[in-house]
Design an enzyme around this catalytic site. Structure first.
Site, PDB file in Angstrom:
ATOM      1  N   PRO A  96     -11.702  -1.851  -4.766  1.00 20.36           N
ATOM      2  CA  PRO A  96     -11.342  -3.123  -4.127  1.00 20.36           C
ATOM      3  C   PRO A  96     -12.135  -3.323  -2.831  1.00 20.36           C
ATOM      4  O   PRO A  96     -12.593  -2.358  -2.206  1.00 20.36           O
ATOM      5  CB  PRO A  96      -9.845  -2.964  -3.810  1.00 20.36           C
ATOM      6  CG  PRO A  96      -9.377  -1.779  -4.594  1.00 20.36           C
ATOM      7  CD  PRO A  96     -10.582  -0.898  -4.744  1.00 20.36           C
TER       8      PRO A  96
ATOM      9  N   VAL B 288     -11.475  -6.061   0.567  1.00 16.08           N
ATOM     10  CA  VAL B 288     -10.383  -6.160   1.550  1.00 16.08           C
ATOM     11  C   VAL B 288      -9.247  -6.970   0.932  1.00 16.08           C
ATOM     12  O   VAL B 288      -9.422  -8.144   0.568  1.00 16.08           O
ATOM     13  CB  VAL B 288     -10.872  -6.769   2.883  1.00 16.08           C
ATOM     14  CG1 VAL B 288     -11.737  -5.757   3.626  1.00 16.08           C
ATOM     15  CG2 VAL B 288     -11.658  -8.058   2.680  1.00 16.08           C
TER      16      VAL B 288
ATOM     17  N   ASP C 295       6.629   6.382  -6.588  1.00 16.35           N
ATOM     18  CA  ASP C 295       6.285   6.214  -5.167  1.00 16.35           C
ATOM     19  C   ASP C 295       7.112   7.144  -4.301  1.00 16.35           C
ATOM     20  O   ASP C 295       8.223   7.533  -4.667  1.00 16.35           O
ATOM     21  CB  ASP C 295       6.525   4.745  -4.745  1.00 16.35           C
ATOM     22  CG  ASP C 295       5.627   4.301  -3.603  1.00 16.35           C
ATOM     23  OD1 ASP C 295       5.734   4.862  -2.496  1.00 16.35           O
ATOM     24  OD2 ASP C 295       4.799   3.403  -3.827  1.00 16.35           O
TER      25      ASP C 295
ATOM     26  N   LYS D  13     -12.816   8.181  -0.913  1.00 15.84           N
ATOM     27  CA  LYS D  13     -13.009   7.133  -1.923  1.00 15.84           C
ATOM     28  C   LYS D  13     -14.338   7.310  -2.670  1.00 15.84           C
ATOM     29  O   LYS D  13     -14.464   6.894  -3.827  1.00 15.84           O
ATOM     30  CB  LYS D  13     -12.895   5.756  -1.274  1.00 15.84           C
ATOM     31  CG  LYS D  13     -11.470   5.467  -0.762  1.00 15.84           C
ATOM     32  CD  LYS D  13     -10.439   5.501  -1.877  1.00 15.84           C
ATOM     33  CE  LYS D  13      -9.037   5.150  -1.444  1.00 15.84           C
ATOM     34  NZ  LYS D  13      -8.075   5.146  -2.555  1.00 15.84           N
TER      35      LYS D  13
ATOM     36  N   ARG E 209       4.825  -1.145  -3.683  1.00 16.50           N
ATOM     37  CA  ARG E 209       4.430  -2.312  -2.863  1.00 16.50           C
ATOM     38  C   ARG E 209       2.924  -2.551  -3.002  1.00 16.50           C
ATOM     39  O   ARG E 209       2.213  -1.778  -3.656  1.00 16.50           O
ATOM     40  CB  ARG E 209       4.797  -2.062  -1.395  1.00 16.50           C
ATOM     41  CG  ARG E 209       3.913  -1.023  -0.741  1.00 16.50           C
ATOM     42  CD  ARG E 209       4.245  -0.806   0.727  1.00 16.50           C
ATOM     43  NE  ARG E 209       3.177  -0.057   1.372  1.00 16.50           N
ATOM     44  CZ  ARG E 209       3.283   0.541   2.542  1.00 16.50           C
ATOM     45  NH1 ARG E 209       4.425   0.504   3.204  1.00 16.50           N
ATOM     46  NH2 ARG E 209       2.246   1.188   3.066  1.00 16.50           N
ATOM     47  N   GLY E 210       2.459  -3.584  -2.346  1.00 14.53           N
ATOM     48  CA  GLY E 210       1.017  -3.849  -2.262  1.00 14.53           C
ATOM     49  C   GLY E 210       0.364  -4.014  -3.632  1.00 14.53           C
ATOM     50  O   GLY E 210       0.930  -4.631  -4.544  1.00 14.53           O
TER      51      GLY E 210
ATOM     52  N   TYR F   8     -11.618   8.591   5.156  1.00  8.33           N
ATOM     53  CA  TYR F   8     -11.246   7.641   4.086  1.00  8.33           C
ATOM     54  C   TYR F   8     -12.457   7.355   3.199  1.00  8.33           C
ATOM     55  O   TYR F   8     -12.352   7.400   1.971  1.00  8.33           O
ATOM     56  CB  TYR F   8     -10.699   6.354   4.706  1.00  8.33           C
ATOM     57  CG  TYR F   8     -10.180   5.358   3.684  1.00  8.33           C
ATOM     58  CD1 TYR F   8      -8.952   5.534   3.066  1.00  8.33           C
ATOM     59  CD2 TYR F   8     -10.932   4.230   3.341  1.00  8.33           C
ATOM     60  CE1 TYR F   8      -8.476   4.616   2.124  1.00  8.33           C
ATOM     61  CE2 TYR F   8     -10.461   3.301   2.413  1.00  8.33           C
ATOM     62  CZ  TYR F   8      -9.238   3.502   1.812  1.00  8.33           C
ATOM     63  OH  TYR F   8      -8.766   2.585   0.885  1.00  8.33           O
TER      64      TYR F   8
ATOM     65  N   VAL G 223       2.706  12.369  -4.581  1.00  9.29           N
ATOM     66  CA  VAL G 223       1.531  12.787  -5.360  1.00  9.29           C
ATOM     67  C   VAL G 223       0.830  14.003  -4.758  1.00  9.29           C
ATOM     68  O   VAL G 223      -0.123  14.510  -5.345  1.00  9.29           O
ATOM     69  CB  VAL G 223       0.513  11.628  -5.558  1.00  9.29           C
ATOM     70  CG1 VAL G 223       1.171  10.442  -6.243  1.00  9.29           C
ATOM     71  CG2 VAL G 223      -0.145  11.213  -4.242  1.00  9.29           C
TER      72      VAL G 223
ATOM     73  N   ASN H  47      -2.987   4.823  -8.074  1.00  5.70           N
ATOM     74  CA  ASN H  47      -3.179   3.807  -7.030  1.00  5.70           C
ATOM     75  C   ASN H  47      -2.730   4.288  -5.644  1.00  5.70           C
ATOM     76  O   ASN H  47      -3.206   3.781  -4.632  1.00  5.70           O
ATOM     77  CB  ASN H  47      -2.401   2.553  -7.453  1.00  5.70           C
ATOM     78  CG  ASN H  47      -2.131   1.608  -6.307  1.00  5.70           C
ATOM     79  OD1 ASN H  47      -2.991   0.830  -5.904  1.00  5.70           O
ATOM     80  ND2 ASN H  47      -0.924   1.677  -5.736  1.00  5.70           N
TER      81      ASN H  47
HETATM   82  N1  LIG Z   1      -5.728  -3.016   0.755  1.00  4.79           N
HETATM   83  C1  LIG Z   1      -7.037  -2.858   0.737  1.00  4.79           C
HETATM   84  O1  LIG Z   1      -7.795  -3.603   1.400  1.00  4.79           O
HETATM   85  C2  LIG Z   1      -7.667  -1.769  -0.098  1.00  4.79           C
HETATM   86  C3  LIG Z   1      -9.058  -1.751  -0.209  1.00  4.79           C
HETATM   87  C4  LIG Z   1      -9.674  -0.778  -0.967  1.00  4.79           C
HETATM   88  C5  LIG Z   1      -8.904   0.167  -1.621  1.00  4.79           C
HETATM   89  N2  LIG Z   1      -7.550   0.154  -1.505  1.00  4.79           N
HETATM   90  C6  LIG Z   1      -6.796   1.193  -2.209  1.00  4.79           C
HETATM   91  O2  LIG Z   1      -5.854   0.583  -3.074  1.00  4.79           O
HETATM   92  C7  LIG Z   1      -4.713   1.419  -3.222  1.00  4.79           C
HETATM   93  C8  LIG Z   1      -3.437   0.630  -2.895  1.00  4.79           C
HETATM   94  O3  LIG Z   1      -3.550   0.171  -1.561  1.00  4.79           O
HETATM   95  P1  LIG Z   1      -2.548  -0.878  -0.879  1.00  4.79           P
HETATM   96  O4  LIG Z   1      -3.384  -1.726  -0.008  1.00  4.79           O
HETATM   97  O5  LIG Z   1      -1.668  -1.482  -1.887  1.00  4.79           O
HETATM   98  O6  LIG Z   1      -1.752   0.137   0.059  1.00  4.79           O
HETATM   99  P2  LIG Z   1      -0.206   0.148   0.566  1.00  4.79           P
HETATM  100  O7  LIG Z   1      -0.185   1.050   1.744  1.00  4.79           O
HETATM  101  O8  LIG Z   1       0.260  -1.228   0.723  1.00  4.79           O
HETATM  102  O9  LIG Z   1       0.529   0.837  -0.667  1.00  4.79           O
HETATM  103  C9  LIG Z   1       0.242   2.184  -0.991  1.00  4.79           C
HETATM  104  C10 LIG Z   1       1.423   2.772  -1.728  1.00  4.79           C
HETATM  105  O10 LIG Z   1       1.136   4.170  -1.957  1.00  4.79           O
HETATM  106  C11 LIG Z   1       2.301   4.907  -1.668  1.00  4.79           C
HETATM  107  N3  LIG Z   1       1.972   6.298  -1.303  1.00  4.79           N
HETATM  108  C12 LIG Z   1       1.313   6.729  -0.202  1.00  4.79           C
HETATM  109  N4  LIG Z   1       1.289   8.076  -0.188  1.00  4.79           N
HETATM  110  C13 LIG Z   1       1.958   8.498  -1.303  1.00  4.79           C
HETATM  111  C14 LIG Z   1       2.258   9.763  -1.832  1.00  4.79           C
HETATM  112  N5  LIG Z   1       1.919  10.895  -1.198  1.00  4.79           N
HETATM  113  N6  LIG Z   1       2.954   9.825  -2.985  1.00  4.79           N
HETATM  114  C15 LIG Z   1       3.336   8.694  -3.629  1.00  4.79           C
HETATM  115  N7  LIG Z   1       3.068   7.463  -3.172  1.00  4.79           N
HETATM  116  C16 LIG Z   1       2.389   7.371  -2.011  1.00  4.79           C
HETATM  117  C17 LIG Z   1       2.941   4.164  -0.495  1.00  4.79           C
HETATM  118  O11 LIG Z   1       4.299   4.533  -0.320  1.00  4.79           O
HETATM  119  C18 LIG Z   1       2.731   2.719  -0.902  1.00  4.79           C
HETATM  120  O12 LIG Z   1       3.783   2.234  -1.698  1.00  4.79           O
HETATM  121  C19 LIG Z   1      -4.955   2.614  -2.287  1.00  4.79           C
HETATM  122  O13 LIG Z   1      -5.492   3.695  -3.018  1.00  4.79           O
HETATM  123  C20 LIG Z   1      -5.976   2.081  -1.308  1.00  4.79           C
HETATM  124  O14 LIG Z   1      -6.743   3.111  -0.713  1.00  4.79           O
HETATM  125  C21 LIG Z   1      -6.912  -0.799  -0.755  1.00  4.79           C
END
Ligand SMILES: NC(=O)c1ccc[n+]([C@@H]2O[C@H](COP(=O)([O-])OP(=O)(O)OC[C@H]3O[C@@H](n4cnc5c(N)ncnc54)[C@H](O)[C@@H]3O)[C@@H](O)[C@H]2O)c1
Length: 257
Positions: free
Chosen positions: A183, A185, A37, A157, A16-17, A153, A61, A87
Protein backbone atom coordinates in the site's frame (compact mmCIF):
# COMPACT_ATOMS: atom_id res chain seq x y z
CA UNK A 1 -20.25 -10.80 -5.97
CA UNK A 2 -19.42 -14.22 -4.49
CA UNK A 3 -15.88 -14.76 -5.68
CA UNK A 4 -14.93 -16.29 -2.29
CA UNK A 5 -18.01 -18.46 -1.70
CA UNK A 6 -17.20 -21.58 0.32
CA UNK A 7 -13.81 -20.25 1.45
CA UNK A 8 -12.63 -19.74 5.03
CA UNK A 9 -10.20 -16.90 5.70
CA UNK A 10 -8.10 -15.63 8.58
CA UNK A 11 -7.10 -11.95 8.63
CA UNK A 12 -4.50 -10.85 11.18
CA UNK A 13 -4.92 -7.30 12.42
CA UNK A 14 -8.52 -7.62 11.23
CA UNK A 15 -10.10 -5.55 14.01
CA UNK A 16 -9.59 -2.12 12.43
CA UNK A 17 -8.08 -0.15 9.56
CA UNK A 18 -7.16 -2.03 6.38
CA UNK A 19 -7.70 -5.40 8.08
CA UNK A 20 -11.30 -4.58 8.93
CA UNK A 21 -12.03 -3.49 5.35
CA UNK A 22 -10.59 -6.80 4.11
CA UNK A 23 -12.76 -8.77 6.57
CA UNK A 24 -15.88 -6.91 5.36
CA UNK A 25 -14.98 -7.33 1.66
CA UNK A 26 -14.34 -11.06 2.11
CA UNK A 27 -17.73 -11.53 3.77
CA UNK A 28 -19.44 -9.59 0.93
CA UNK A 29 -17.75 -12.03 -1.47
CA UNK A 30 -19.19 -15.04 0.36
CA UNK A 31 -16.30 -16.10 2.63
CA UNK A 32 -16.32 -16.86 6.33
CA UNK A 33 -13.65 -14.81 8.10
CA UNK A 34 -11.74 -15.06 11.36
CA UNK A 35 -10.85 -11.62 12.71
CA UNK A 36 -7.51 -12.26 14.48
CA UNK A 37 -6.15 -9.38 16.53
CA UNK A 38 -4.43 -8.34 19.74
CA UNK A 39 -7.36 -5.96 20.28
CA UNK A 40 -9.83 -8.57 21.50
CA UNK A 41 -12.74 -6.18 22.08
CA UNK A 42 -12.42 -4.53 18.68
CA UNK A 43 -12.08 -7.94 17.02
CA UNK A 44 -15.31 -9.05 18.73
CA UNK A 45 -17.08 -5.89 17.62
CA UNK A 46 -15.92 -6.26 13.99
CA UNK A 47 -16.96 -9.93 13.90
CA UNK A 48 -20.29 -9.37 15.67
CA UNK A 49 -21.36 -6.84 13.03
CA UNK A 50 -21.03 -9.60 10.40
CA UNK A 51 -23.08 -12.33 12.10
CA UNK A 52 -22.33 -16.01 11.46
CA UNK A 53 -19.92 -15.22 8.65
CA UNK A 54 -17.27 -13.99 11.07
CA UNK A 55 -15.61 -15.06 14.29
CA UNK A 56 -13.21 -13.17 16.54
CA UNK A 57 -9.90 -14.68 17.59
CA UNK A 58 -7.64 -13.03 20.13
CA UNK A 59 -4.17 -13.48 18.65
CA UNK A 60 -0.74 -12.01 19.20
CA UNK A 61 1.23 -12.72 16.03
CA UNK A 62 4.50 -12.55 17.99
CA UNK A 63 3.51 -15.39 20.33
CA UNK A 64 3.71 -19.00 19.13
CA UNK A 65 1.17 -20.34 21.64
CA UNK A 66 -1.32 -17.59 20.77
CA UNK A 67 -0.93 -18.29 17.03
CA UNK A 68 -1.38 -22.04 17.57
CA UNK A 69 -4.52 -21.71 19.70
CA UNK A 70 -6.07 -19.09 17.39
CA UNK A 71 -5.51 -21.15 14.25
CA UNK A 72 -6.75 -24.31 16.02
CA UNK A 73 -9.96 -22.53 17.07
CA UNK A 74 -10.73 -21.53 13.48
CA UNK A 75 -9.92 -24.99 12.10
CA UNK A 76 -12.08 -26.62 14.78
CA UNK A 77 -15.06 -24.36 14.01
CA UNK A 78 -14.89 -24.22 10.21
CA UNK A 79 -12.80 -27.27 9.23
CA UNK A 80 -9.82 -25.41 7.77
CA UNK A 81 -8.39 -22.16 6.42
CA UNK A 82 -8.22 -21.49 2.65
CA UNK A 83 -7.07 -17.86 2.70
CA UNK A 84 -4.60 -16.16 5.06
CA UNK A 85 -3.99 -12.40 5.11
CA UNK A 86 -0.91 -11.40 7.11
CA UNK A 87 -2.03 -7.81 7.62
CA UNK A 88 -1.05 -7.12 11.27
CA UNK A 89 1.73 -4.54 11.37
CA UNK A 90 3.25 -1.78 13.45
CA UNK A 91 5.01 1.45 12.46
CA UNK A 92 7.70 3.31 14.32
CA UNK A 93 10.41 5.79 13.34
CA UNK A 94 13.49 7.35 14.89
CA UNK A 95 16.94 8.49 13.80
CA UNK A 96 19.51 5.72 14.13
CA UNK A 97 21.00 7.23 17.29
CA UNK A 98 17.66 6.71 19.06
CA UNK A 99 16.88 3.17 17.88
CA UNK A 100 16.86 0.65 20.72
CA UNK A 101 17.02 -3.16 20.62
CA UNK A 102 13.40 -3.18 21.90
CA UNK A 103 12.24 -1.04 18.95
CA UNK A 104 14.16 -3.31 16.58
CA UNK A 105 12.64 -6.49 18.05
CA UNK A 106 9.05 -5.14 18.11
CA UNK A 107 9.09 -4.07 14.46
CA UNK A 108 10.73 -7.27 13.23
CA UNK A 109 8.74 -9.57 15.54
CA UNK A 110 5.37 -8.23 14.35
CA UNK A 111 6.00 -7.31 10.71
CA UNK A 112 8.42 -10.09 9.75
CA UNK A 113 8.13 -12.79 12.44
CA UNK A 114 4.32 -12.52 12.51
CA UNK A 115 4.16 -13.07 8.75
CA UNK A 116 6.45 -16.10 8.94
CA UNK A 117 5.04 -17.83 12.01
CA UNK A 118 1.31 -17.35 11.32
CA UNK A 119 1.96 -18.69 7.81
CA UNK A 120 3.90 -21.64 9.22
CA UNK A 121 0.91 -22.68 11.33
CA UNK A 122 -1.81 -22.06 8.72
CA UNK A 123 0.12 -23.80 5.92
CA UNK A 124 0.31 -27.01 7.98
CA UNK A 125 -3.48 -27.32 7.74
CA UNK A 126 -3.61 -26.18 4.09
CA UNK A 127 -1.14 -28.91 3.12
CA UNK A 128 -2.97 -31.59 5.13
CA UNK A 129 -6.29 -30.74 3.46
CA UNK A 130 -4.63 -30.73 0.03
CA UNK A 131 -6.97 -28.11 -1.45
CA UNK A 132 -4.34 -25.43 -2.05
CA UNK A 133 -4.77 -21.91 -0.71
CA UNK A 134 -3.99 -18.21 -1.05
CA UNK A 135 -1.80 -16.12 1.22
CA UNK A 136 -1.56 -12.33 1.02
CA UNK A 137 1.23 -10.59 2.94
CA UNK A 138 1.48 -6.89 3.78
CA UNK A 139 4.48 -4.98 2.52
CA UNK A 140 4.39 -1.21 1.89
CA UNK A 141 5.72 1.44 -0.47
CA UNK A 142 8.21 1.81 2.41
CA UNK A 143 9.54 -1.63 1.43
CA UNK A 144 10.43 -0.38 -2.07
CA UNK A 145 13.03 2.18 -0.92
CA UNK A 146 14.60 3.52 2.28
CA UNK A 147 13.48 6.70 4.01
CA UNK A 148 15.29 8.94 6.50
CA UNK A 149 14.58 7.96 10.13
CA UNK A 150 12.54 4.91 9.05
CA UNK A 151 15.28 2.26 8.95
CA UNK A 152 13.34 -0.37 10.87
CA UNK A 153 9.88 -0.14 9.26
CA UNK A 154 11.30 0.13 5.72
CA UNK A 155 13.55 -2.88 6.22
CA UNK A 156 10.73 -5.01 7.68
CA UNK A 157 8.56 -4.22 4.67
CA UNK A 158 11.42 -4.95 2.21
CA UNK A 159 11.80 -8.29 4.00
CA UNK A 160 8.12 -9.06 3.38
CA UNK A 161 8.69 -8.74 -0.40
CA UNK A 162 11.48 -11.32 -0.19
CA UNK A 163 9.54 -13.60 2.18
CA UNK A 164 6.62 -13.56 -0.27
CA UNK A 165 8.86 -14.73 -3.12
CA UNK A 166 10.47 -17.54 -1.08
CA UNK A 167 7.14 -18.75 0.33
CA UNK A 168 5.53 -18.72 -3.12
CA UNK A 169 8.27 -20.94 -4.52
CA UNK A 170 8.24 -23.28 -1.51
CA UNK A 171 4.45 -23.74 -1.54
CA UNK A 172 3.83 -23.77 -5.33
CA UNK A 173 3.80 -27.57 -5.46
CA UNK A 174 0.97 -27.56 -2.90
CA UNK A 175 -1.07 -25.09 -5.03
CA UNK A 176 -0.75 -22.44 -2.34
CA UNK A 177 -0.24 -19.03 -3.95
CA UNK A 178 1.58 -16.30 -2.02
CA UNK A 179 1.43 -12.64 -3.00
CA UNK A 180 1.83 -9.30 -1.23
CA UNK A 181 0.27 -5.88 -1.36
CA UNK A 182 2.43 -2.76 -1.06
CA UNK A 183 0.00 0.00 0.00
CA UNK A 184 0.90 3.66 -0.34
CA UNK A 185 -0.56 6.10 2.20
CA UNK A 186 -3.87 4.82 3.53
CA UNK A 187 -6.13 6.66 5.96
CA UNK A 188 -6.27 4.36 9.03
CA UNK A 189 -5.54 4.64 12.77
CA UNK A 190 -1.89 3.82 11.95
CA UNK A 191 -1.63 7.26 10.35
CA UNK A 192 -2.29 8.92 13.72
CA UNK A 193 0.96 7.31 14.87
CA UNK A 194 2.82 8.12 11.65
CA UNK A 195 1.69 11.75 11.60
CA UNK A 196 2.61 12.22 15.28
CA UNK A 197 6.12 10.86 14.70
CA UNK A 198 6.68 13.07 11.65
CA UNK A 199 5.52 16.05 13.71
CA UNK A 200 8.21 15.17 16.26
CA UNK A 201 11.14 14.40 13.96
CA UNK A 202 10.44 16.72 11.00
CA UNK A 203 9.17 19.54 13.26
CA UNK A 204 5.84 19.76 11.45
CA UNK A 205 2.50 20.85 12.90
CA UNK A 206 0.16 17.94 13.69
CA UNK A 207 -1.76 16.90 10.56
CA UNK A 208 0.70 18.52 8.15
CA UNK A 209 2.51 15.34 7.05
CA UNK A 210 -0.80 13.58 6.45
CA UNK A 211 -1.98 16.50 4.29
CA UNK A 212 1.30 16.61 2.33
CA UNK A 213 1.41 12.89 1.54
CA UNK A 214 -2.19 12.92 0.29
CA UNK A 215 -1.55 15.86 -2.05
CA UNK A 216 1.60 14.18 -3.43
CA UNK A 217 -0.20 11.02 -4.61
CA UNK A 218 -0.56 11.04 -8.44
CA UNK A 219 -4.24 10.04 -8.13
CA UNK A 220 -4.68 13.01 -5.79
CA UNK A 221 -5.72 11.55 -2.44
CA UNK A 222 -4.76 9.23 0.40
CA UNK A 223 -6.13 5.75 -0.13
CA UNK A 224 -9.09 4.39 1.80
CA UNK A 225 -9.00 0.91 3.40
CA UNK A 226 -11.54 -0.25 0.76
CA UNK A 227 -9.12 0.70 -2.00
CA UNK A 228 -6.71 -1.88 -0.54
CA UNK A 229 -9.34 -4.51 0.30
CA UNK A 230 -10.59 -4.84 -3.30
CA UNK A 231 -7.16 -5.84 -4.72
CA UNK A 232 -6.77 -8.26 -1.76
CA UNK A 233 -10.06 -9.92 -2.80
CA UNK A 234 -8.63 -10.30 -6.32
CA UNK A 235 -5.41 -11.93 -5.05
CA UNK A 236 -7.40 -14.25 -2.76
CA UNK A 237 -9.79 -15.33 -5.52
CA UNK A 238 -9.50 -17.70 -8.48
CA UNK A 239 -9.30 -14.62 -10.72
CA UNK A 240 -5.64 -14.58 -9.60
CA UNK A 241 -5.11 -18.35 -10.06
CA UNK A 242 -1.97 -17.81 -12.20
CA UNK A 243 -0.52 -15.04 -9.98
CA UNK A 244 2.05 -15.93 -7.32
CA UNK A 245 5.28 -14.48 -5.84
CA UNK A 246 4.21 -10.92 -6.71
CA UNK A 247 4.04 -7.73 -4.67
CA UNK A 248 1.29 -5.49 -6.05
CA UNK A 249 1.65 -1.74 -5.53
CA UNK A 250 -1.69 -0.22 -4.50
CA UNK A 251 -0.72 3.38 -3.94
CA UNK A 252 -2.39 5.74 -6.41
CA UNK A 253 0.76 5.79 -8.56
CA UNK A 254 3.38 6.60 -5.91
CA UNK A 255 5.70 3.78 -6.95
CA UNK A 256 6.15 2.33 -10.42
CA UNK A 257 7.50 -1.15 -11.13
N1 LIG B 1 -1.93 2.81 6.62
C1 LIG B 1 -0.96 2.91 5.73
O1 LIG B 1 -0.69 4.01 5.18
C2 LIG B 1 -0.13 1.71 5.35
C3 LIG B 1 0.77 1.84 4.30
C4 LIG B 1 1.54 0.76 3.91
C5 LIG B 1 1.40 -0.45 4.57
N2 LIG B 1 0.53 -0.57 5.60
C6 LIG B 1 0.44 -1.87 6.27
O2 LIG B 1 -0.90 -2.33 6.22
C7 LIG B 1 -1.17 -3.14 7.36
C8 LIG B 1 -2.42 -2.62 8.08
O3 LIG B 1 -2.16 -1.29 8.48
P1 LIG B 1 -3.27 -0.29 9.06
O4 LIG B 1 -2.94 1.04 8.52
O5 LIG B 1 -4.61 -0.85 8.90
O6 LIG B 1 -2.81 -0.30 10.59
P2 LIG B 1 -3.65 -0.17 11.97
O7 LIG B 1 -2.66 0.20 13.01
O8 LIG B 1 -4.80 0.71 11.76
O9 LIG B 1 -4.14 -1.67 12.19
C9 LIG B 1 -3.20 -2.69 12.44
C10 LIG B 1 -3.87 -3.81 13.19
O10 LIG B 1 -2.86 -4.79 13.51
C11 LIG B 1 -3.06 -5.21 14.84
N3 LIG B 1 -1.80 -5.71 15.43
C12 LIG B 1 -0.68 -5.00 15.72
N4 LIG B 1 0.21 -5.81 16.33
C13 LIG B 1 -0.37 -7.04 16.44
C14 LIG B 1 0.06 -8.27 16.97
N5 LIG B 1 1.25 -8.40 17.57
N6 LIG B 1 -0.78 -9.32 16.91
C15 LIG B 1 -2.01 -9.20 16.33
N7 LIG B 1 -2.46 -8.05 15.80
C16 LIG B 1 -1.64 -6.98 15.87
C17 LIG B 1 -3.54 -3.95 15.56
O11 LIG B 1 -4.15 -4.26 16.80
C18 LIG B 1 -4.49 -3.36 14.53
O12 LIG B 1 -5.79 -3.86 14.66
C19 LIG B 1 0.10 -3.10 8.22
O13 LIG B 1 0.90 -4.23 7.95
C20 LIG B 1 0.79 -1.84 7.73
O14 LIG B 1 2.19 -1.88 7.96
C21 LIG B 1 -0.25 0.48 6.01
Amino acid sequence: MTRLAGKNALVTGGARGIGRAIVEAFVREGAKVAVADLLADQAEETAAALGDAAMAVEMNVTDAASIASGVAAVEAKWGGIDILVNNAGVFDMAPIAEITPEMYRRQFDVNVGGTIFVTQKVVEGMKTRGKGGAIINFSSQAGRRGEPNIILYCSTKAAVISITQSMALEFAKDKIRVNAIAPGVIDTPMWDVVDGLFAKYDHLPKGEKKKQVGLAVPLGHMGSPDEIADPVVFLASDDARYVTAQTLNVDGGNWMS
